[in-house]
Design a protein around this motif. Sequence first.
Motif, PDB file in Angstrom:
ATOM      1  N   VAL A   1      64.256  92.305  48.260  1.00 30.96           N
ATOM      2  CA  VAL A   1      63.620  90.981  48.208  1.00 30.96           C
ATOM      3  C   VAL A   1      63.881  90.257  49.527  1.00 30.96           C
ATOM      4  CG1 VAL A   1      63.654  88.725  47.079  1.00 30.96           C
ATOM      5  CG2 VAL A   1      63.807  90.830  45.708  1.00 30.96           C
ATOM      6  N   GLU A   2      62.850  89.618  50.069  1.00 34.40           N
ATOM      7  CA  GLU A   2      63.009  88.903  51.333  1.00 34.40           C
ATOM      8  C   GLU A   2      63.915  87.685  51.148  1.00 34.40           C
ATOM      9  OE1 GLU A   2      60.361  86.854  54.935  1.00 34.40           O
ATOM     10  OE2 GLU A   2      59.384  88.090  53.395  1.00 34.40           O
TER      11      GLU A   2
ATOM     12  N   LYS B   1      53.870  82.535  44.558  1.00 42.30           N
ATOM     13  CA  LYS B   1      55.072  83.306  44.847  1.00 42.30           C
ATOM     14  C   LYS B   1      56.231  82.854  43.952  1.00 42.30           C
ATOM     15  CE  LYS B   1      53.074  85.507  48.245  1.00 42.30           C
ATOM     16  NZ  LYS B   1      52.730  86.939  48.119  1.00 42.30           N
ATOM     17  N   THR B   2      57.120  83.792  43.656  1.00 42.04           N
ATOM     18  CA  THR B   2      58.287  83.516  42.812  1.00 42.04           C
ATOM     19  C   THR B   2      59.543  83.426  43.664  1.00 42.04           C
ATOM     20  OG1 THR B   2      57.285  84.660  40.921  1.00 42.04           O
ATOM     21  CG2 THR B   2      59.668  84.354  40.882  1.00 42.04           C
ATOM     22  N   PHE B   3      60.257  82.311  43.526  1.00 40.79           N
ATOM     23  CA  PHE B   3      61.451  82.052  44.318  1.00 40.79           C
ATOM     24  C   PHE B   3      62.684  82.003  43.412  1.00 40.79           C
ATOM     25  CE2 PHE B   3      58.042  80.587  46.898  1.00 40.79           C
ATOM     26  CZ  PHE B   3      58.470  80.551  48.217  1.00 40.79           C
ATOM     27  N   VAL B   4      63.809  82.400  43.977  1.00 40.80           N
ATOM     28  CA  VAL B   4      65.117  82.191  43.350  1.00 40.80           C
ATOM     29  C   VAL B   4      65.994  81.473  44.366  1.00 40.80           C
ATOM     30  CG1 VAL B   4      67.201  83.291  42.426  1.00 40.80           C
ATOM     31  CG2 VAL B   4      64.942  84.204  41.839  1.00 40.80           C
ATOM     32  N   LEU B   5      66.749  80.470  43.916  1.00 41.24           N
ATOM     33  CA  LEU B   5      67.633  79.696  44.794  1.00 41.24           C
ATOM     34  C   LEU B   5      69.079  80.025  44.467  1.00 41.24           C
ATOM     35  CD1 LEU B   5      65.707  76.374  44.236  1.00 41.24           C
ATOM     36  CD2 LEU B   5      65.703  77.650  46.369  1.00 41.24           C
ATOM     37  N   THR B   6      69.911  80.207  45.491  1.00 40.67           N
ATOM     38  CA  THR B   6      71.322  80.490  45.264  1.00 40.67           C
ATOM     39  C   THR B   6      72.168  79.867  46.365  1.00 40.67           C
ATOM     40  OG1 THR B   6      72.914  82.268  44.796  1.00 40.67           O
ATOM     41  CG2 THR B   6      71.320  82.678  46.548  1.00 40.67           C
TER      42      THR B   6
ATOM     43  N   THR C   1      60.579  89.059  41.998  1.00 45.27           N
ATOM     44  CA  THR C   1      60.944  87.956  42.890  1.00 45.27           C
ATOM     45  C   THR C   1      60.373  88.205  44.275  1.00 45.27           C
ATOM     46  OG1 THR C   1      63.025  87.663  41.669  1.00 45.27           O
ATOM     47  CG2 THR C   1      62.860  86.635  43.848  1.00 45.27           C
ATOM     48  N   ASP C   2      59.718  87.201  44.831  1.00 48.54           N
ATOM     49  CA  ASP C   2      59.166  87.335  46.187  1.00 48.54           C
ATOM     50  C   ASP C   2      60.172  86.912  47.251  1.00 48.54           C
ATOM     51  OD1 ASP C   2      56.296  88.102  45.690  1.00 48.54           O
ATOM     52  OD2 ASP C   2      56.401  86.285  44.479  1.00 48.54           O
ATOM     53  N   TYR C   3      60.891  85.791  47.005  1.00 49.19           N
ATOM     54  CA  TYR C   3      61.817  85.284  48.008  1.00 49.19           C
ATOM     55  C   TYR C   3      63.103  84.787  47.343  1.00 49.19           C
ATOM     56  CZ  TYR C   3      57.590  85.017  50.900  1.00 49.19           C
ATOM     57  OH  TYR C   3      56.431  85.300  51.574  1.00 49.19           O
TER      58      TYR C   3
ATOM     59  N   GLN D   1      55.918  72.089  43.534  1.00 48.99           N
ATOM     60  CA  GLN D   1      54.881  71.135  43.930  1.00 48.99           C
ATOM     61  C   GLN D   1      53.902  71.764  44.915  1.00 48.99           C
ATOM     62  OE1 GLN D   1      55.931  67.733  46.553  1.00 48.99           O
ATOM     63  NE2 GLN D   1      55.432  66.460  44.781  1.00 48.99           N
ATOM     64  N   ARG D   2      54.372  72.771  45.628  1.00 47.38           N
ATOM     65  CA  ARG D   2      53.533  73.434  46.635  1.00 47.38           C
ATOM     66  C   ARG D   2      52.971  74.764  46.142  1.00 47.38           C
ATOM     67  NH1 ARG D   2      56.713  69.857  48.533  1.00 47.38           N
ATOM     68  NH2 ARG D   2      56.411  68.835  50.555  1.00 47.38           N
ATOM     69  N   GLY D   3      53.008  74.958  44.823  1.00 47.79           N
ATOM     70  CA  GLY D   3      52.341  76.126  44.244  1.00 47.79           C
ATOM     71  C   GLY D   3      53.226  77.302  43.947  1.00 47.79           C
ATOM     72  N   GLY D   4      54.540  77.188  44.190  1.00 46.63           N
ATOM     73  CA  GLY D   4      55.444  78.287  43.910  1.00 46.63           C
ATOM     74  C   GLY D   4      56.029  78.204  42.516  1.00 46.63           C
ATOM     75  N   LYS D   5      56.741  79.257  42.150  1.00 51.38           N
ATOM     76  CA  LYS D   5      57.420  79.313  40.850  1.00 51.38           C
ATOM     77  C   LYS D   5      58.891  79.598  41.121  1.00 51.38           C
ATOM     78  CE  LYS D   5      57.445  81.920  36.501  1.00 51.38           C
ATOM     79  NZ  LYS D   5      56.854  83.063  35.757  1.00 51.38           N
ATOM     80  N   VAL D   6      59.782  78.905  40.413  1.00 48.73           N
ATOM     81  CA  VAL D   6      61.218  79.078  40.610  1.00 48.73           C
ATOM     82  C   VAL D   6      61.828  79.646  39.339  1.00 48.73           C
ATOM     83  CG1 VAL D   6      63.403  77.938  41.150  1.00 48.73           C
ATOM     84  CG2 VAL D   6      61.288  77.149  42.222  1.00 48.73           C
ATOM     85  N   THR D   7      62.537  80.759  39.474  1.00 47.11           N
ATOM     86  CA  THR D   7      63.233  81.357  38.338  1.00 47.11           C
ATOM     87  C   THR D   7      64.725  81.424  38.647  1.00 47.11           C
ATOM     88  OG1 THR D   7      62.962  83.611  39.168  1.00 47.11           O
ATOM     89  CG2 THR D   7      61.219  82.753  37.761  1.00 47.11           C
TER      90      THR D   7
END
Length: 670
Positions: free
Chosen positions: A654-655, A598-603, A633-635, A620-626
Motif C-alpha cells: 500500500v502506498e 480512494k480508500t485511506f487509513v490514518l495512523t 486500501t489505496d493510501y 469532503q474531497r471524495g475519499g473514504k477513510v477506514t
Amino acid sequence: MSREQATARIEELRSIIKKHDYSYYVLDQPTISDYEYDQLMQELIALEAEYPDLITPDSPTQRIGGTVLEGFEKVAHRNPMLSLANAFGPEDLRDFDRRVKSLVAGEAFEYVVELKIDGLAVSLIYENGVFVRGATRGDGEVGEDITANLKTIKALPLILSKPLTMEVRGEAYLPKREFERINQEREQAGEPLFANPRNAAAGSLRQLDPRIVGKRNLSIFTYAIGSIEGETIPTHSQGLDLLHELGFKVNPERRVLPDIEAVIEFVQSWTGEQRAALPYEIDGIVIKVNQTHLYPRLGTTAKSPRWAIAYKFAAEQAETILRDIIVNVGRTGAVTPTAILDPVRLAGTTVSRATLHNEDRIRELDVMLGDTVVVQKAGDIIPEIVRVVTEKRTGAERPFFMPAHCPECNAELVRLEGEVALRCINPQCPAHNREGIIHFVSRDAMNIDGLGEQIVTQLFENGLVRDPADLYYLTMDNLLPLERMGKKSAQNLLDSIEKSKSNSVERLIFGLGIRFVGEKAAKLLADHFDTLDGLMQASVEELVTVPEIGPKMAESVKEYFEQETAQRVIEKLRQAGVNFRYQRPAVIATEDSPFLGKTFVLTGTLASMDRKEAGRLIEQRGGKVTGSVSKNTDYLVAGEKAGSKLDKARELGVEVLDEATLLQWLESQQ
C-alpha cells in the motif's frame, strides 16, 4: 479635548501601558496596581472609540479582537520548524556529544542549555519591528495562522525596540496558577477539566474566538531566532540576549556550559524540587551547540537538527497514602475501582484519585487500604498507581474486596465470559442512565453545549430526566431552579438542545451508547443504512456486510434495538423531532482529485490536525477513510509513531503518504 490633544494623550497612554506590560508580563515586576492599570486602559479605549482613525495595530487595545474567526488559514513557514531528537539518560547525551565532535572534528564549541517549556511551539514574524503574523508549528513545514490569538498574550511585544525584520521561535504556555484557576471555573460550570497546562495552552490558541483566549492569560518564552535581516548572530546565547534586548520574554534559567559532563550535571539538577517550584511546567532540557556557524556542517536529519537534542524527563512519581477505594458504574455497566489518595503534587497538578482499572489489577498490585503507594501520571496525563511500598506496611492495612452488588441499584454484579470487568446488567440502573446521558450530550456525540456532568447530575437527581430523550422536553421552568442556572444560561442550554436535533444521525447512533459501537462505527452504519430506522430493521447478517463491522458488534447492535427501553427512548426522540437521517458531507473534489474514490487509513500522530479532522477533510474531497489496512486500501497516511498499520501497509504494498503530502493534496482541492 481637541484632536491634537487626543493624539498626544493616546501616544502617551500607549507608551505607559506598554512599559507596564513589559514590567509585569516579561520581568514579573509589576510597578502599579491592577486598578491603576485598568484606569489607564479604560482611558485609552475611550479615546480610541472617539477617534477610531487613530487606532493602530500595535495599540494595547488591539490585543483582544472582537471578531470570531471562521477558521485558521494554513501558512508555510519561511524555514522549517524541525522537531528535536530525544535523550532519556546520560549515555544518550554522551552519544550526542560524540556525534557532534565527529562532525566538527578540530573545532572548539560550547553548549547552551535551556529549560524545555511544556507548551505550544509558535513562529512569530516581525516586519520593520512590527508583529505581523504568528503561526503554530503544524507539521514543521505548514502551520495555522493564529495571529489574533497570539496578540492576546501580553508578554509578546507587538512592536520591537528596533525596526528589525525577523522570524522568532517561541513556546506559548499556561502558567500553573492560571491552569488551576481555569480548571476550577470549568469544574464549577460542569465542564470537562483540562488534563494538563500543555493541553490547555494548545486548546486555547486554537479557539476561534480571541476574546476567550484573552481571558486565559497565556504567556510565552522565546527561544530562537529563525531568521533575521541585516544581522549576524555568532552564537545562540547572543541570539537569546538580543531577543531579551528587543523586548521578548526569554527564560532566565539558561546556561552556557563547556562540555557534555557539565550539561549532564545541569540536567540532573532539574529533576527534583527545583522543577516543581517553577511557576510553569517543563518536560525536559534542550541542549544546543552554541556556535551557530557550525550548524551547516552539523546539518539535519529528515526531522531533527544534529546540533540540538531534548533531554526528556521520566514520568514524575510521588508517594502517598491510599485511604479508600470507591467503585463507579459507567454507561455500559462496567464497575471501575478508583483509589482515593492523600492529595499529592504530581506533574503540575494535585492528584487525589488514581485509576485501578479492575479487580485483577488490584490483586496484581497487592494493594490494601492504608498502603503507601507510588503514583505517576501515565503519559503525564492519567494518574495511576505503579506499585505498593510494602516495606512501609505497619500491619494496620486492610484488604479490599470488590462488591457483589451494584452500588447504585443493588443488582448483582456479573463477570461476562471473556471479560475482566464486573458489570451491572440492570437496564434500569440509575448509574447507567446518568452516565449514558453524559455520554449522549458529549462533544463527539450530540454536542450539546452547556450540559456538563454537574448539570446532568442535577437534572437526574431532580427527576427531570431519566433517559437522553427527556432532554428534548425540558422547559425554562424546569431549568431555572437548578444551581448556578440563570435565565440566560437556561435559554442558551435550550437553544443548544434544539440545535442538536438537526445533527446527522451518526452522532445520535454514537450517542445512544450501543456497546462496542464507537464514533467511527456509528458513521459507517449511518452511511450504509442511511436512516436510524434502516439500521434498526437490519439483521445480523446485513450488519456484518458493512466494512469493519464484525459479528460481535453486529450482535450488540441487534440486541440493543430489540430492547423495549431502547425502543421507547427512540420513539420519544422521534416525537421530539430529532433527525434520524444521515447527512452526507458535500464533496468538493474535482474530477482529477487524488482522493476521489480512494480508500485511506490514518495512523500515528499528525502535527497539523488530529486524525478525526484529517478524515473529515479526506471524505469532503471524495475519499473514504477506514480503520484497518487491507488489500483494498489505496493510501496509508503515516504520522509520527506509526505502528503496526505501517508495517502491514508495506507488507501489502500500500502506498504510504507523509503528512506534508496529505496537506499538499488537501490544499490542491480547496
